[in-house]
Design a protein around this motif. Structure first.
Motif, PDB file in Angstrom:
ATOM      1  N   SER A   1       0.901  -1.138  -0.061  1.00  0.00           N
ATOM      2  CA  SER A   1       0.189   0.035   0.325  1.00  0.00           C
ATOM      3  C   SER A   1       0.955   0.782  -0.198  1.00  0.00           C
ATOM      4  CB  SER A   1      -1.055  -0.121   1.277  1.00  0.00           C
ATOM      5  OG  SER A   1      -2.111   1.065   1.517  1.00  0.00           O
ATOM      6  N   ARG A   2       1.087   2.172  -1.259  1.00  0.00           N
ATOM      7  CA  ARG A   2       1.732   3.086  -1.355  1.00  0.00           C
ATOM      8  C   ARG A   2       0.804   4.403  -1.310  1.00  0.00           C
ATOM      9  NH1 ARG A   2       6.226   0.034  -3.879  1.00  0.00           N
ATOM     10  NH2 ARG A   2       7.787  -0.272  -1.883  1.00  0.00           N
ATOM     11  N   ASP A   3       0.808   4.575  -2.839  1.00  0.00           N
ATOM     12  CA  ASP A   3      -0.188   5.995  -2.647  1.00  0.00           C
ATOM     13  C   ASP A   3      -1.849   5.638  -2.469  1.00  0.00           C
ATOM     14  OD1 ASP A   3       1.960   7.340  -3.743  1.00  0.00           O
ATOM     15  OD2 ASP A   3       1.276   7.890  -5.528  1.00  0.00           O
ATOM     16  N   ILE A   4      -2.287   6.731  -1.712  1.00  0.00           N
ATOM     17  CA  ILE A   4      -3.425   6.397  -0.918  1.00  0.00           C
ATOM     18  C   ILE A   4      -4.586   7.811  -0.557  1.00  0.00           C
ATOM     19  CG2 ILE A   4      -2.389   6.905   1.352  1.00  0.00           C
ATOM     20  CD1 ILE A   4      -3.721   4.470   2.531  1.00  0.00           C
ATOM     21  N   THR A   5      -5.423   6.734  -0.673  1.00  0.00           N
ATOM     22  CA  THR A   5      -7.077   8.101  -0.921  1.00  0.00           C
ATOM     23  C   THR A   5      -8.043   7.760  -0.149  1.00  0.00           C
ATOM     24  OG1 THR A   5      -7.584   9.999  -1.531  1.00  0.00           O
ATOM     25  CG2 THR A   5      -8.625   7.938  -2.996  1.00  0.00           C
ATOM     26  N   LEU A   6      -8.944   8.355   0.508  1.00  0.00           N
ATOM     27  CA  LEU A   6      -9.917   8.181   0.892  1.00  0.00           C
ATOM     28  C   LEU A   6     -11.367   8.331   0.423  1.00  0.00           C
ATOM     29  CD1 LEU A   6      -9.138   9.108   4.888  1.00  0.00           C
ATOM     30  CD2 LEU A   6      -9.174   6.665   4.320  1.00  0.00           C
ATOM     31  N   TYR A   7     -12.583   8.220   1.025  1.00  0.00           N
ATOM     32  CA  TYR A   7     -13.788   8.246   0.066  1.00  0.00           C
ATOM     33  C   TYR A   7     -14.688   7.999   0.942  1.00  0.00           C
ATOM     34  CZ  TYR A   7     -17.337  10.306  -3.252  1.00  0.00           C
ATOM     35  OH  TYR A   7     -18.752  10.066  -3.721  1.00  0.00           O
ATOM     36  N   SER A   8     -15.587   8.915   1.223  1.00  0.00           N
ATOM     37  CA  SER A   8     -16.767   8.638   2.129  1.00  0.00           C
ATOM     38  C   SER A   8     -18.214   8.287   1.848  1.00  0.00           C
ATOM     39  CB  SER A   8     -16.948   9.592   2.870  1.00  0.00           C
ATOM     40  OG  SER A   8     -18.418   8.875   4.191  1.00  0.00           O
ATOM     41  N   ASP A   9     -19.151   7.274   1.459  1.00  0.00           N
ATOM     42  CA  ASP A   9     -20.116   7.502   0.238  1.00  0.00           C
ATOM     43  C   ASP A   9     -21.711   7.076   1.745  1.00  0.00           C
ATOM     44  OD1 ASP A   9     -21.288   7.525  -2.361  1.00  0.00           O
ATOM     45  OD2 ASP A   9     -21.044   5.477  -2.492  1.00  0.00           O
ATOM     46  N   ASN A  10     -21.612   7.977   1.409  1.00  0.00           N
ATOM     47  CA  ASN A  10     -22.858   7.939   2.623  1.00  0.00           C
ATOM     48  C   ASN A  10     -22.694   7.305   4.029  1.00  0.00           C
ATOM     49  OD1 ASN A  10     -25.237   8.977   1.100  1.00  0.00           O
ATOM     50  ND2 ASN A  10     -24.865   7.705   0.024  1.00  0.00           N
ATOM     51  N   GLY A  11     -21.887   7.342   4.032  1.00  0.00           N
ATOM     52  CA  GLY A  11     -21.069   6.466   5.591  1.00  0.00           C
ATOM     53  C   GLY A  11     -20.172   5.368   5.198  1.00  0.00           C
ATOM     54  N   THR A  12     -20.144   5.039   4.106  1.00  0.00           N
ATOM     55  CA  THR A  12     -19.658   3.566   3.538  1.00  0.00           C
ATOM     56  C   THR A  12     -18.190   4.565   3.523  1.00  0.00           C
ATOM     57  OG1 THR A  12     -21.716   2.535   3.953  1.00  0.00           O
ATOM     58  CG2 THR A  12     -19.258   1.905   2.681  1.00  0.00           C
TER      59      THR A  12
END
Length: 478
Positions: free
Chosen positions: A167-178
């Motif tokens: 796991s290297r380059d990384i991002t997050l995303y939130s979709d209706n609580g998930t």
């Protein structure tokens, strides 16, 4: 930029959507501001904003910008956070994660931190890419959390997702609580999408690897209407490359193939984040990129920022256009790209203008004086570099007026060179009556026509400032 081994990309795209949540304080609505591209930001205390590879989270009317803050030798110093209501006036808040936060951070590299809010637990959760600080081989994800957005974060450790995936380059995303985490795997040849646990502190499962062998990194995810966009870069070390994006109607796919966006170097930047700005009139989408200093041999802390409005020719396509500056109105949600203003710069003693010889677009091309002919190689843009200094960018080449080798000596040559963060590319426009001197920031010396020559092709150098008219210039729009 990114790196593989030593060259694997350090900057990766932080991409979250913006969540408005209840926070401790509320800022006033902001007036429109102008952001100059290809520069560093300074905070309200005058310090350089170190939020490289970072992402932004909105809490009440404040935007909180998290990012990498590195030591001069590129080792991890802290994850720093700044806040703003207008996206230009940044107040330093805290170093929320430091080497002293946990034993394993004392010798480590922490890259591309992103923060997401968990409404169920009331905690702010940070994910990041963690390496061992020596050979770039750990390729682990790390997690920390805090009860307040800009408080000290508790470090929960690092691991490979599901115990097996790099796991290297990384991002997050939130979709209706998930919540989802997207990261580059298998030496950056794959991009994996993971679903997080309900507390956002762990990985619940692999949603999929939709781009096996694509060799993409710097992921940044956002949603517009019913379409999910995943913006990425190639893996070419620090050198900038062509950004590409894929789309889907569901995070679980199917995802489209890759489509180019921007120019071949993404305007000399790498994706770091896409920020939706929701206002009273519209919702706009802002591309946040890093112009990594490693591309010109500098430390990460000298990196610059490139922010551009994203436009959408259709519901499933996006476009990026270069602007030297943009105007952001967070109250209305509008972003406007500002076209550059170019000037001819004329020497007082000769009436001739500053000219890049032969219309060259190459690094190290000579800058001399020449009779005005209207060419783009004789037109210059004054880009704000902060502190009362400017970068002079040639219209024809897009390169900067530069003192060769950052020399501080009299007689040092003046050339054009790829724009970077060096003070040998920063100039002060100092009034002398109705004319001006151009003083180099690094040396304090003046732009000077050699021996006060009046003919075409007379060379231009830097020299100790004096009263000669061969050091006096005017500017006018063609």
């Amino acid at each position: 930029m990114s790196r593989r081994g030593r060259l694997l990309a350090l900057g990766t795209a932080l991409m979250l959507a913006v969540w408005t949540v209840v926070g401790p304080t509320t800022g006033a609505l902001a007036a429109p501001v102008t952001v100059t591209n290809g520069t560093q930001f300074t905070d309200t205390g005058g310090g350089v904003v170190h939020a490289h590879g970072g992402g932004i989270l909105k809490v009440d009317n404040y935007y909180y910008w998290f990012g990498e803050n590195r030591n001069p030798d590129n080792t991890f110093r802290a994850v720093s956070v700044y806040r703003s209501t207008d996206l230009r006036t940044w107040e330093f808040r805290n170093n929320v994660l430091t080497q002293s936060s946990a034993a394993e951070l004392r010798i480590a590299n922490i890259e591309r931190p992103k923060v997401i809010y968990n409404a169920a637990t009331g905690r702010y959760v940070m994910w990041m890419h963690k390496e061992n600080g020596s050979d770039y081989s750990e390729a682990r994800a790390a997690v920390a959390s805090s009860a307040t957005v800009d408080g000290d974060y508790t470090y929960h450790g690092s691991f490979r997702p599901l115990g097996q995936h790099m796991s290297r380059d990384i991002t997050l995303y939130s979709d209706n609580g998930t919540a989802y985490m997207i990261s580059a795997a298998d030496e950056n040849y794959d991009l994996n999408i993971y679903r997080l646990t309900s507390d956002y502190l762990g990985v619940a499962g692999l949603v999929g690897n939709f781009w096996d062998g694509a060799h993409r990194e710097a992921p940044a995810m956002f949603k517009r209407g019913s379409t999910y966009f995943l913006l990425t870069s190639g893996a070419t070390g620090w050198s900038p490359n062509q950004a590409r994006y894929a789309t889907a109607s569901s995070i679980s796919g199917p995802w489209s193939g890759w489509t180019d966006v921007g120019n071949s170097t993404t305007f000399n930047s790498q994706p770091a984040f896409v920020l939706p700005i929701q206002g009273s009139s519209t919702t706009s989408y802002l591309y946040l990129g890093d112009r990594w200093a490693g591309a010109w041999g500098g430390p990460v802390g000298d990196s610059q920022y490139v922010w551009l409005p994203i436009t959408f020719p259709s519901s499933t396509s996006m476009s990026l256009t270069w602007y030297p500056s943009i105007t952001i109105d967070t109250a209305t949600g509008t972003i406007t790209g500002n076209s550059p203003t170019y000037y001819r710069i004329t020497a007082r003693h000769s009436g001739r203008v500053m000219d890049v010889v032969g219309n060259s677009t190459a690094n190290n091309a000579e800058v001399k004086q020449w009779a005005w002919n209207g060419g783009g190689n004789q037109r210059w843009e004054f880009q704000d570099a902060g502190g009362g200094y400017f970068r002079l960018v040639n219209q024809n080449s897009g390169k900067c007026l530069d003192v060769a080798g950052a020399s501080t000596a009299d007689g040092a040559n003046i050339i054009q060179y790829t724009c970077g963060g060096g003070t040998n590319q920063q100039w002060q426009w100092v009034a002398l009556g109705s004319y001006f001197q151009l003083r180099a920031r690094h040396s304090g010396k003046c732009l000077d026509v050699v021996n006060a020559g009046t003919g075409d092709g007379a060379d231009i150098q830097q020299y100790t400032c004096g009263g000669g008219t061969n050091q006096q210039w005017s500017r006018a729009q063609p």
